[in-house]
Write a protein that holds these residues in place. Structure first.
Motif, PDB file in Angstrom:
ATOM      1  N   UNK A  65     -26.340  60.069  -2.627  1.00  0.00           N
ATOM      2  CA  UNK A  65     -26.705  59.757  -4.011  1.00  0.00           C
ATOM      3  C   UNK A  65     -27.920  60.586  -4.418  1.00  0.00           C
ATOM      4  N   UNK A  66     -28.917  60.645  -3.542  1.00  0.00           N
ATOM      5  CA  UNK A  66     -30.134  61.406  -3.842  1.00  0.00           C
ATOM      6  C   UNK A  66     -29.819  62.886  -4.020  1.00  0.00           C
ATOM      7  N   UNK A  69     -27.951  63.428  -7.342  1.00  0.00           N
ATOM      8  CA  UNK A  69     -28.839  63.265  -8.493  1.00  0.00           C
ATOM      9  C   UNK A  69     -29.775  64.461  -8.642  1.00  0.00           C
ATOM     10  N   UNK A  70     -30.246  64.981  -7.528  1.00  0.00           N
ATOM     11  CA  UNK A  70     -31.115  66.159  -7.578  1.00  0.00           C
ATOM     12  C   UNK A  70     -30.358  67.363  -8.132  1.00  0.00           C
ATOM     13  N   UNK A  71     -29.101  67.498  -7.736  1.00  0.00           N
ATOM     14  CA  UNK A  71     -28.290  68.612  -8.225  1.00  0.00           C
ATOM     15  C   UNK A  71     -28.052  68.485  -9.730  1.00  0.00           C
ATOM     16  N   UNK A 100     -22.325  56.267  -5.716  1.00  0.00           N
ATOM     17  CA  UNK A 100     -22.966  54.997  -6.074  1.00  0.00           C
ATOM     18  C   UNK A 100     -22.055  53.815  -5.764  1.00  0.00           C
ATOM     19  N   UNK A 101     -20.753  54.007  -5.965  1.00  0.00           N
ATOM     20  CA  UNK A 101     -19.797  52.946  -5.620  1.00  0.00           C
ATOM     21  C   UNK A 101     -19.828  52.667  -4.123  1.00  0.00           C
TER      22      UNK A 101
END
Length: 205
Positions: A65-66, A69-71, A100-101
């Motif tokens: 997830x991190x 999100x950074x991309x 996220x799911x």
């Protein structure tokens, strides 16, 4: 009650009075200076709390997830987008939703993993829905899988590859198919039943 538990009122008041002592009280008056100082102190405290909450959420989220999100943030920070960027943002957002799911389902995944692992050297029947929509029951023997994976004896590249697969596909659980006598992967998200030690555990996929 929530405010008292969340904010340190003493620290906020102390910070406000430090501001008052540095201000020109004679020119603006104590009430005005103190009111402004308190407003600024509370604003700073709320800002610090918000930052701390964001950092805590960032630490709690999964690496996938991190990373996604950074991309997305890096792409959204560009001044101009190419056609490839428009296509990539769609892929990244879809990947983020999926990640996220999986993150939300992590407790359920862990429960299923632990239940399968609890069989040890005994047989465990895992019923799940395959990618083609059909239902299958696999006879699994968890302990046998350990004899067929390298683990600590794997090369550094092999270990990195295993970690990458685990991060990108947290819903896939490697198991040993006793009937096929080969390693397989089971989608934890589609497991319907796990039968171990004579007890059947039902799930909704």
């Amino acid at each position: 009650m929530t405010t008292a538990a969340t904010f340190n009122r003493t620290a906020i008041m102390t910070h406000a009075w430090e501001t008052v002592r540095r201000a020109n009280v004679a020119l603006y008056g104590l009430r005005t200076i103190l009111r402004r100082a308190l407003r600024a102190a509370w604003s700073e405290a709320k800002h610090k709390l918000a930052i701390a909450q964001v950092e805590q959420q960032s630490k709690a989220q999964s690496p996938e997830v991190a990373r996604t999100r950074e991309a997305i943030a890096a792409l959204e920070g560009k001044d101009r987008w190419t056609q490839a960027d428009y296509a990539r943002i769609g892929v990244l957002r879809a990947a983020l939703r999926a990640a996220e799911d999986h993150e939300a389902a992590a407790p359920d995944y862990n429960e299923k993993r632990n239940l399968i692992a609890s069989a040890g050297g005994r047989f465990c029947a895992v019923t799940f829905t395959k990618a083609d929509g059909t239902e299958r029951t696999m006879q699994v023997k968890p302990a046998t899988l350990q004899h067929h994976i390298k683990g600590d004896n794997a090369t550094d590249a092999g270990k990195r590859a295993a970690q990458t697969r685990k991060a990108r596909h947290p819903h896939l659980q490697p198991v040993w198919d006793a009937n096929a006598r080969a390693p397989r992967s089971v989608n934890l998200a589609t497991i319907l039943r796990i039968a171990v030690d004579g007890i059947v555990h039902e799930y909704r996929a």
